[in-house]
Motif scaffolding. Structure first.
Motif, PDB file in Angstrom:
ATOM      1  N   ALA A  89      74.310  96.613  92.024  1.00  0.00           N
ATOM      2  CA  ALA A  89      73.400  95.956  91.080  1.00  0.00           C
ATOM      3  C   ALA A  89      73.799  94.484  90.959  1.00  0.00           C
ATOM      4  O   ALA A  89      74.281  94.036  89.917  1.00  0.00           O
ATOM      5  CB  ALA A  89      73.442  96.664  89.731  1.00  0.00           C
ATOM      6  N   TYR A  90      73.572  93.741  92.038  1.00  0.00           N
ATOM      7  CA  TYR A  90      74.057  92.360  92.120  1.00  0.00           C
ATOM      8  C   TYR A  90      73.411  91.430  91.104  1.00  0.00           C
ATOM      9  O   TYR A  90      74.098  90.602  90.498  1.00  0.00           O
ATOM     10  CB  TYR A  90      73.862  91.805  93.529  1.00  0.00           C
ATOM     11  N   ASP A  91      72.099  91.552  90.904  1.00  0.00           N
ATOM     12  CA  ASP A  91      71.426  90.654  89.962  1.00  0.00           C
ATOM     13  C   ASP A  91      71.939  90.859  88.542  1.00  0.00           C
ATOM     14  O   ASP A  91      72.203  89.892  87.821  1.00  0.00           O
ATOM     15  CB  ASP A  91      69.910  90.849  90.009  1.00  0.00           C
ATOM     16  N   ALA A  92      72.088  92.115  88.137  1.00  0.00           N
ATOM     17  CA  ALA A  92      72.584  92.408  86.790  1.00  0.00           C
ATOM     18  C   ALA A  92      74.019  91.915  86.630  1.00  0.00           C
ATOM     19  O   ALA A  92      74.376  91.339  85.592  1.00  0.00           O
ATOM     20  CB  ALA A  92      72.496  93.910  86.501  1.00  0.00           C
ATOM     21  N   ALA A  93      74.845  92.136  87.651  1.00  0.00           N
ATOM     22  CA  ALA A  93      76.240  91.689  87.596  1.00  0.00           C
ATOM     23  C   ALA A  93      76.315  90.165  87.496  1.00  0.00           C
ATOM     24  O   ALA A  93      77.056  89.626  86.668  1.00  0.00           O
ATOM     25  CB  ALA A  93      77.003  92.190  88.819  1.00  0.00           C
ATOM     26  N   ALA A  94      75.546  89.481  88.324  1.00  0.00           N
ATOM     27  CA  ALA A  94      75.569  88.014  88.318  1.00  0.00           C
ATOM     28  C   ALA A  94      75.081  87.458  86.980  1.00  0.00           C
ATOM     29  O   ALA A  94      75.659  86.504  86.444  1.00  0.00           O
ATOM     30  CB  ALA A  94      74.730  87.461  89.464  1.00  0.00           C
ATOM     31  N   ALA A  95      74.040  88.063  86.418  1.00  0.00           N
ATOM     32  CA  ALA A  95      73.510  87.596  85.133  1.00  0.00           C
ATOM     33  C   ALA A  95      74.549  87.763  84.030  1.00  0.00           C
ATOM     34  O   ALA A  95      74.761  86.854  83.214  1.00  0.00           O
ATOM     35  CB  ALA A  95      72.234  88.360  84.784  1.00  0.00           C
ATOM     36  N   GLU A  96      75.226  88.905  84.003  1.00  0.00           N
ATOM     37  CA  GLU A  96      76.248  89.152  82.983  1.00  0.00           C
ATOM     38  C   GLU A  96      77.397  88.159  83.108  1.00  0.00           C
ATOM     39  O   GLU A  96      77.847  87.571  82.129  1.00  0.00           O
ATOM     40  CB  GLU A  96      76.769  90.591  83.100  1.00  0.00           C
ATOM     41  N   ILE A  97      77.858  87.959  84.332  1.00  0.00           N
ATOM     42  CA  ILE A  97      78.989  87.056  84.540  1.00  0.00           C
ATOM     43  C   ILE A  97      78.598  85.607  84.253  1.00  0.00           C
ATOM     44  O   ILE A  97      79.408  84.835  83.736  1.00  0.00           O
ATOM     45  CB  ILE A  97      79.564  87.223  85.960  1.00  0.00           C
ATOM     46  N   THR A  98      77.370  85.236  84.554  1.00  0.00           N
ATOM     47  CA  THR A  98      76.906  83.872  84.294  1.00  0.00           C
ATOM     48  C   THR A  98      76.996  83.547  82.802  1.00  0.00           C
ATOM     49  O   THR A  98      77.480  82.477  82.422  1.00  0.00           O
ATOM     50  CB  THR A  98      75.467  83.684  84.804  1.00  0.00           C
ATOM     51  N   THR A  99      76.569  84.485  81.949  1.00  0.00           N
ATOM     52  CA  THR A  99      76.651  84.220  80.510  1.00  0.00           C
ATOM     53  C   THR A  99      78.111  84.149  80.058  1.00  0.00           C
ATOM     54  O   THR A  99      78.447  83.338  79.198  1.00  0.00           O
ATOM     55  CB  THR A  99      75.883  85.275  79.685  1.00  0.00           C
ATOM     56  N   CYS A 100      78.972  84.967  80.658  1.00  0.00           N
ATOM     57  CA  CYS A 100      80.398  84.937  80.307  1.00  0.00           C
ATOM     58  C   CYS A 100      81.038  83.615  80.738  1.00  0.00           C
ATOM     59  O   CYS A 100      81.823  83.030  79.984  1.00  0.00           O
ATOM     60  CB  CYS A 100      81.130  86.107  80.955  1.00  0.00           C
ATOM     61  N   ALA A 101      80.703  83.155  81.941  1.00  0.00           N
ATOM     62  CA  ALA A 101      81.259  81.891  82.435  1.00  0.00           C
ATOM     63  C   ALA A 101      80.823  80.732  81.550  1.00  0.00           C
ATOM     64  O   ALA A 101      81.637  79.860  81.205  1.00  0.00           O
ATOM     65  CB  ALA A 101      80.828  81.653  83.882  1.00  0.00           C
ATOM     66  N   ALA A 102      79.557  80.729  81.169  1.00  0.00           N
ATOM     67  CA  ALA A 102      79.043  79.651  80.313  1.00  0.00           C
ATOM     68  C   ALA A 102      79.751  79.645  78.962  1.00  0.00           C
ATOM     69  O   ALA A 102      80.132  78.577  78.455  1.00  0.00           O
ATOM     70  CB  ALA A 102      77.530  79.806  80.132  1.00  0.00           C
ATOM     71  N   GLU A 103      79.944  80.814  78.368  1.00  0.00           N
ATOM     72  CA  GLU A 103      80.633  80.866  77.081  1.00  0.00           C
ATOM     73  C   GLU A 103      82.085  80.427  77.222  1.00  0.00           C
ATOM     74  O   GLU A 103      82.600  79.667  76.397  1.00  0.00           O
ATOM     75  CB  GLU A 103      80.577  82.262  76.466  1.00  0.00           C
ATOM     76  N   ALA A 104      82.762  80.888  78.270  1.00  0.00           N
ATOM     77  CA  ALA A 104      84.167  80.517  78.469  1.00  0.00           C
ATOM     78  C   ALA A 104      84.309  79.009  78.654  1.00  0.00           C
ATOM     79  O   ALA A 104      85.221  78.397  78.087  1.00  0.00           O
ATOM     80  CB  ALA A 104      84.750  81.267  79.666  1.00  0.00           C
ATOM     81  N   GLU A 105      83.418  78.418  79.430  1.00  0.00           N
ATOM     82  CA  GLU A 105      83.495  76.953  79.609  1.00  0.00           C
ATOM     83  C   GLU A 105      83.157  76.232  78.308  1.00  0.00           C
ATOM     84  O   GLU A 105      83.788  75.236  77.973  1.00  0.00           O
ATOM     85  CB  GLU A 105      82.587  76.507  80.751  1.00  0.00           C
ATOM     86  N   GLY A 106      82.166  76.752  77.586  1.00  0.00           N
ATOM     87  CA  GLY A 106      81.793  76.140  76.308  1.00  0.00           C
ATOM     88  C   GLY A 106      82.920  76.187  75.293  1.00  0.00           C
ATOM     89  O   GLY A 106      83.049  75.291  74.452  1.00  0.00           O
ATOM     90  N   GLN A 107      83.739  77.216  75.358  1.00  0.00           N
ATOM     91  CA  GLN A 107      84.872  77.364  74.444  1.00  0.00           C
ATOM     92  C   GLN A 107      86.139  76.699  74.982  1.00  0.00           C
ATOM     93  O   GLN A 107      87.170  76.742  74.336  1.00  0.00           O
ATOM     94  CB  GLN A 107      85.157  78.847  74.185  1.00  0.00           C
ATOM     95  N   ASP A 108      86.051  76.137  76.184  1.00  0.00           N
ATOM     96  CA  ASP A 108      87.202  75.509  76.847  1.00  0.00           C
ATOM     97  C   ASP A 108      88.335  76.512  77.087  1.00  0.00           C
ATOM     98  O   ASP A 108      89.493  76.274  76.751  1.00  0.00           O
ATOM     99  CB  ASP A 108      87.707  74.300  76.055  1.00  0.00           C
ATOM    100  N   TRP A 109      87.940  77.642  77.697  1.00  0.00           N
ATOM    101  CA  TRP A 109      88.878  78.670  78.117  1.00  0.00           C
ATOM    102  C   TRP A 109      88.860  78.718  79.645  1.00  0.00           C
ATOM    103  O   TRP A 109      88.207  79.559  80.260  1.00  0.00           O
ATOM    104  CB  TRP A 109      88.491  80.029  77.547  1.00  0.00           C
ATOM    105  N   PRO A 110      89.565  77.780  80.294  1.00  0.00           N
ATOM    106  CA  PRO A 110      89.455  77.657  81.748  1.00  0.00           C
ATOM    107  C   PRO A 110      89.924  78.890  82.525  1.00  0.00           C
ATOM    108  O   PRO A 110      89.366  79.204  83.580  1.00  0.00           O
ATOM    109  CB  PRO A 110      90.311  76.432  82.087  1.00  0.00           C
ATOM    110  N   ALA A 111      90.920  79.606  82.036  1.00  0.00           N
ATOM    111  CA  ALA A 111      91.392  80.788  82.767  1.00  0.00           C
ATOM    112  C   ALA A 111      90.318  81.871  82.802  1.00  0.00           C
ATOM    113  O   ALA A 111      90.090  82.497  83.846  1.00  0.00           O
ATOM    114  CB  ALA A 111      92.677  81.321  82.143  1.00  0.00           C
TER     115      ALA A 111
END
Length: 175
Positions: A89-111
């Motif tokens: 389920a590549y599209d669902a996986a990519a969509a979920e991870i995209t929102t996580c990456a955006a939040e992590a960068e927005g919070q300045d959590w580089p790891a």
């Protein structure tokens, strides 16, 4: 103790000793702490027990949402997405991870952002979108270098960049 012995240069999947992983899974048993749930998800994933992994991953996301930190929730969601990836389920996986990456960068959590980009790159890689995979792996590498990540994380990301570049070149020759 790390159960990862390396990474397959073609699939980018973790190389593990299944016996060792099974023994650890039995040790964890029915523990319900968030770290135990997350470890169980990963062990089930590398043992290719994806239906069980998905159920435990959903439990881990629920527990992280109710009792964990925002970082815990992001880690649980990324791990959940990797189960979706392994199930195709590549599209669902990519969509979920995209929102996580955006939040992590927005919070300045580089790891955590690097962890997300590394895994989104693997989703793209499995989906044969090697240019997107390479872009995500390079972003993960940049974030990991900036955060002073351990050498093994840098090496796994460099391996992924090389694999995506090799596959992209092979795909362009085949066209």
């Amino acid at each position: 103790m790390s159960y990862i012995q390396g990474y397959d240069p073609e699939t980018l999947r973790e190389v593990v000793d299944p016996r060792q992983c099974q023994e650890r899974l039995e040790e964890i048993g029915g523990q319900r702490s968030l770290p135990a749930l997350l470890e169980r998800v990963w062990l089930l994933k590398v043992l290719d027990r994806l239906d069980e992994a998905l159920t435990v991953a959903e439990d881990a996301v629920r527990q992280a949402r109710m009792a964990g930190t925002r970082k815990d929730l992001l880690r649980a969601r990324i791990l959940h997405a990797t189960i979706l990836q392994f199930r195709g389920a590549y599209d669902a996986a990519a969509a979920e991870i995209t929102t996580c990456a955006a939040e992590a960068e927005g919070q300045d959590w580089p790891a955590i952002a690097a962890f997300a980009y590394q895994h989104r790159g693997k989703v793209h890689y499995d989906a044969r979108d090697y240019d997107a995979a390479r872009s995500d792996f390079k972003r993960a590498l940049f974030l990991r270098q900036g955060a002073g990540a351990p050498e093994d994380q840098l090496q796994s990301t460099l391996l992924a960049v090389d694999a995506a570049e090799r596959r992209a070149a092979e795909a362009s020759i085949a066209v």
